[in-house]
Design a protein around this motif. Structure first.
Motif, PDB file in Angstrom:
ATOM      1  N   ALA A   1     -13.611  15.374  -2.765  1.00  0.00           N
ATOM      2  CA  ALA A   1     -14.895  15.109  -3.411  1.00  0.00           C
ATOM      3  C   ALA A   1     -15.643  13.948  -2.770  1.00  0.00           C
ATOM      4  CB  ALA A   1     -14.697  14.830  -4.897  1.00  0.00           C
ATOM      5  N   TYR A   2     -14.960  13.150  -1.955  1.00  0.00           N
ATOM      6  CA  TYR A   2     -15.623  12.023  -1.313  1.00  0.00           C
ATOM      7  C   TYR A   2     -16.601  12.518  -0.249  1.00  0.00           C
ATOM      8  CZ  TYR A   2     -12.384   8.763  -3.512  1.00  0.00           C
ATOM      9  OH  TYR A   2     -11.687   8.014  -4.428  1.00  0.00           O
ATOM     10  N   PRO A   3     -17.726  11.805  -0.064  1.00  0.00           N
ATOM     11  CA  PRO A   3     -18.686  12.206   0.963  1.00  0.00           C
ATOM     12  C   PRO A   3     -18.062  12.160   2.357  1.00  0.00           C
ATOM     13  CG  PRO A   3     -19.664  10.611  -0.545  1.00  0.00           C
ATOM     14  CD  PRO A   3     -18.197  10.650  -0.844  1.00  0.00           C
ATOM     15  N   PRO A   4     -18.546  12.975   3.275  1.00  0.00           N
ATOM     16  CA  PRO A   4     -18.027  12.947   4.649  1.00  0.00           C
ATOM     17  C   PRO A   4     -18.173  11.553   5.271  1.00  0.00           C
ATOM     18  CG  PRO A   4     -19.442  14.863   4.303  1.00  0.00           C
ATOM     19  CD  PRO A   4     -19.588  13.997   3.087  1.00  0.00           C
ATOM     20  N   GLY A   5     -17.137  11.094   5.945  1.00  0.00           N
ATOM     21  CA  GLY A   5     -17.179   9.797   6.611  1.00  0.00           C
ATOM     22  C   GLY A   5     -17.096   8.613   5.684  1.00  0.00           C
ATOM     23  N   TRP A   6     -16.725   8.832   4.431  1.00  0.00           N
ATOM     24  CA  TRP A   6     -16.705   7.767   3.420  1.00  0.00           C
ATOM     25  C   TRP A   6     -15.843   6.585   3.846  1.00  0.00           C
ATOM     26  CZ3 TRP A   6     -19.358   6.706  -0.915  1.00  0.00           C
ATOM     27  CH2 TRP A   6     -18.817   5.819  -1.852  1.00  0.00           C
ATOM     28  N   SER A   7     -14.644   6.867   4.312  1.00  0.00           N
ATOM     29  CA  SER A   7     -13.705   5.778   4.624  1.00  0.00           C
ATOM     30  C   SER A   7     -14.130   4.968   5.837  1.00  0.00           C
ATOM     31  CB  SER A   7     -12.297   6.344   4.854  1.00  0.00           C
ATOM     32  OG  SER A   7     -12.291   7.247   5.944  1.00  0.00           O
ATOM     33  N   GLU A   8     -15.075   5.497   6.631  1.00  0.00           N
ATOM     34  CA  GLU A   8     -15.551   4.751   7.800  1.00  0.00           C
ATOM     35  C   GLU A   8     -16.677   3.780   7.463  1.00  0.00           C
ATOM     36  OE1 GLU A   8     -14.828   8.295   8.390  1.00  0.00           O
ATOM     37  OE2 GLU A   8     -12.926   7.314   8.917  1.00  0.00           O
ATOM     38  N   ILE A   9     -17.223   3.865   6.253  1.00  0.00           N
ATOM     39  CA  ILE A   9     -18.295   2.953   5.847  1.00  0.00           C
ATOM     40  C   ILE A   9     -17.671   1.624   5.444  1.00  0.00           C
ATOM     41  CG2 ILE A   9     -20.193   2.546   4.226  1.00  0.00           C
ATOM     42  CD1 ILE A   9     -20.445   5.575   3.919  1.00  0.00           C
ATOM     43  N   PRO A  10     -18.037   0.506   6.081  1.00  0.00           N
ATOM     44  CA  PRO A  10     -17.438  -0.788   5.719  1.00  0.00           C
ATOM     45  C   PRO A  10     -17.627  -1.104   4.243  1.00  0.00           C
ATOM     46  CG  PRO A  10     -18.700  -0.969   7.753  1.00  0.00           C
ATOM     47  CD  PRO A  10     -18.999   0.384   7.193  1.00  0.00           C
ATOM     48  N   GLY A  11     -16.536  -1.440   3.569  1.00  0.00           N
ATOM     49  CA  GLY A  11     -16.610  -1.839   2.168  1.00  0.00           C
ATOM     50  C   GLY A  11     -16.300  -0.754   1.173  1.00  0.00           C
ATOM     51  N   THR A  12     -16.241   0.526   1.591  1.00  0.00           N
ATOM     52  CA  THR A  12     -15.977   1.593   0.617  1.00  0.00           C
ATOM     53  C   THR A  12     -14.501   1.750   0.260  1.00  0.00           C
ATOM     54  OG1 THR A  12     -15.947   3.256   2.378  1.00  0.00           O
ATOM     55  CG2 THR A  12     -18.036   2.927   1.214  1.00  0.00           C
ATOM     56  N   PRO A  13     -13.547   1.599   1.188  1.00  0.00           N
ATOM     57  CA  PRO A  13     -12.147   1.818   0.812  1.00  0.00           C
ATOM     58  C   PRO A  13     -11.689   0.833  -0.266  1.00  0.00           C
ATOM     59  CG  PRO A  13     -12.393   1.833   3.210  1.00  0.00           C
ATOM     60  CD  PRO A  13     -13.683   1.337   2.644  1.00  0.00           C
ATOM     61  N   GLY A  14     -10.872   1.334  -1.189  1.00  0.00           N
ATOM     62  CA  GLY A  14     -10.284   0.448  -2.187  1.00  0.00           C
ATOM     63  C   GLY A  14     -10.748   0.676  -3.609  1.00  0.00           C
ATOM     64  N   CYS A  15     -11.607   1.675  -3.860  1.00  0.00           N
ATOM     65  CA  CYS A  15     -12.130   1.874  -5.218  1.00  0.00           C
ATOM     66  C   CYS A  15     -11.030   2.295  -6.189  1.00  0.00           C
ATOM     67  CB  CYS A  15     -13.249   2.907  -5.204  1.00  0.00           C
ATOM     68  SG  CYS A  15     -14.718   2.401  -4.286  1.00  0.00           S
ATOM     69  N   THR A  16     -10.140   3.180  -5.742  1.00  0.00           N
ATOM     70  CA  THR A  16      -9.041   3.591  -6.606  1.00  0.00           C
ATOM     71  C   THR A  16      -8.086   2.427  -6.850  1.00  0.00           C
ATOM     72  OG1 THR A  16      -9.180   5.886  -5.855  1.00  0.00           O
ATOM     73  CG2 THR A  16      -7.105   5.192  -6.861  1.00  0.00           C
TER      74      THR A  16
END
Length: 311
Positions: free
Chosen positions: A170-185
């Motif tokens: 369900a995450y948008p494509p390339g989500w983990s490559e955007i600085p600051g997005t990893p770690g929400c869970t």
């Protein structure tokens, strides 16, 4: 004051919209009304406009049904200026302008869910310390309108995050490559695991994202969070506090930040940018404990000097 020439292109919605809000002071009035600055003298002080110019701009916005006059005093009669449904529909425009300014004027145009420590964007967020969150409601993950500031505990921890989903696809494509997005869970689950400690310290925990309530509900159920996630899909909290955003998959997303707010709606502590997700939870808990012990709050300048512009 003479009104500017009307734009005659009747079929162009852009031209017709600019005919109403094309003046830069007009959008700044809408910005401040969204922040809870609704009285004439407060607006004049915030904007630095002459009484004549402000009176004219307010008159035009009332005529255009962007603002409505609401009496707050009888003798003499005095009014506040509240956003109408048409005015609230301008909030995405304001947030898009802020997002563009943060990215392309104050930044280098990169898509990012964070900021540099010394950036103008970070300074703007830290200036929230000592200000008040205006009265507003957000939908929780059950679809119920809820005040983001809890009334039953001395403090509320509002942690704002870009997005978390029940399914990995369900995450948008390339989500983990955007600085600051990893770690929400990780962030949400760390708050879940320490929820009893926050409750013992006198704090309610609310997570905020721009996701739909059904998306938040699926994630909360999967992770068994035990506290509400609030949807700012209509951007009311973002516009009220000028919170930083970015766009991913065509949708505006909150950048990761944490606010500790007291029962009087005053922001007592700000964390932004957040580089250590789990550490930010520790810091929020320590802030609440320090406040409850009566220790001085270093994050709030001039505590006791702030006033609510709508009271």
């Amino acid at each position: 004051m003479a009104r500017r020439t009307s734009l005659e292109d009747a079929t162009c919605a852009i031209a017709q919209a600019l005919d109403v809000v094309g003046d830069w002071w007009t959008l700044l009035i809408v910005r401040d009304a969204a922040r809870g600055v609704r009285r004439f003298d407060e607006l004049q002080r915030e904007l630095g406009l002459s009484r004549k110019v402000l009176t004219e701009r307010l008159r035009l916005l009332v005529e255009a049904d962007v603002l409505t006059r609401v009496p707050y005093q009888e003798r003499p009669v005095r009014h506040e200026y509240h956003l109408t449904a048409r005015g609230r529909a301008l909030l995405p425009v304001l947030v898009a302008l802020q997002d563009w300014g943060d990215a392309w004027i104050l930044g280098d145009g990169r898509t990012t869910a964070t900021a540099e420590e010394a950036s103008a964007e970070a300074r703007r967020v830290h200036e929230l310390a000592g200000t008040r969150i205006p009265e507003l409601k957000l939908l929780d993950d059950e679809g119920t309108a809820r005040d983001p500031v809890a009334a039953h505990t001395p403090y509320t921890v509002l942690y704002c995050f870009p997005g978390a989903y029940a399914r990995a696809d369900a995450y948008p494509p390339g989500w983990s490559e955007i600085p600051g997005t990893p770690g929400c869970t990780l962030e949400s689950c760390t708050y879940r695991d320490r929820l009893a400690e926050f409750a013992a310290a006198g704090a309610t925990v609310h997570g905020v994202s721009t996701q739909r309530p059904d998306e938040q509900r699926a994630f909360a159920a999967k992770e068994r969070l035990g506290f509400p996630l609030l949807s700012d899909a209509d951007l009311s909290l973002i516009a009220a506090l000028r919170l930083p955003t970015f766009r991913a998959a065509g949708t505006g997303r909150l950048k990761r930040l944490t606010l500790v707010v007291d029962r009087e709606r005053v922001v007592r502590s700000v964390q932004y940018p957040i580089t250590d997700v789990a550490g930010s939870v520790d810091a929020a808990l320590e802030t609440v404990r320090r406040l409850n012990q009566g220790d001085p709050d270093e994050d709030v300048p001039g505590k006791g000097e702030q006033t609510d512009p709508v009271e």
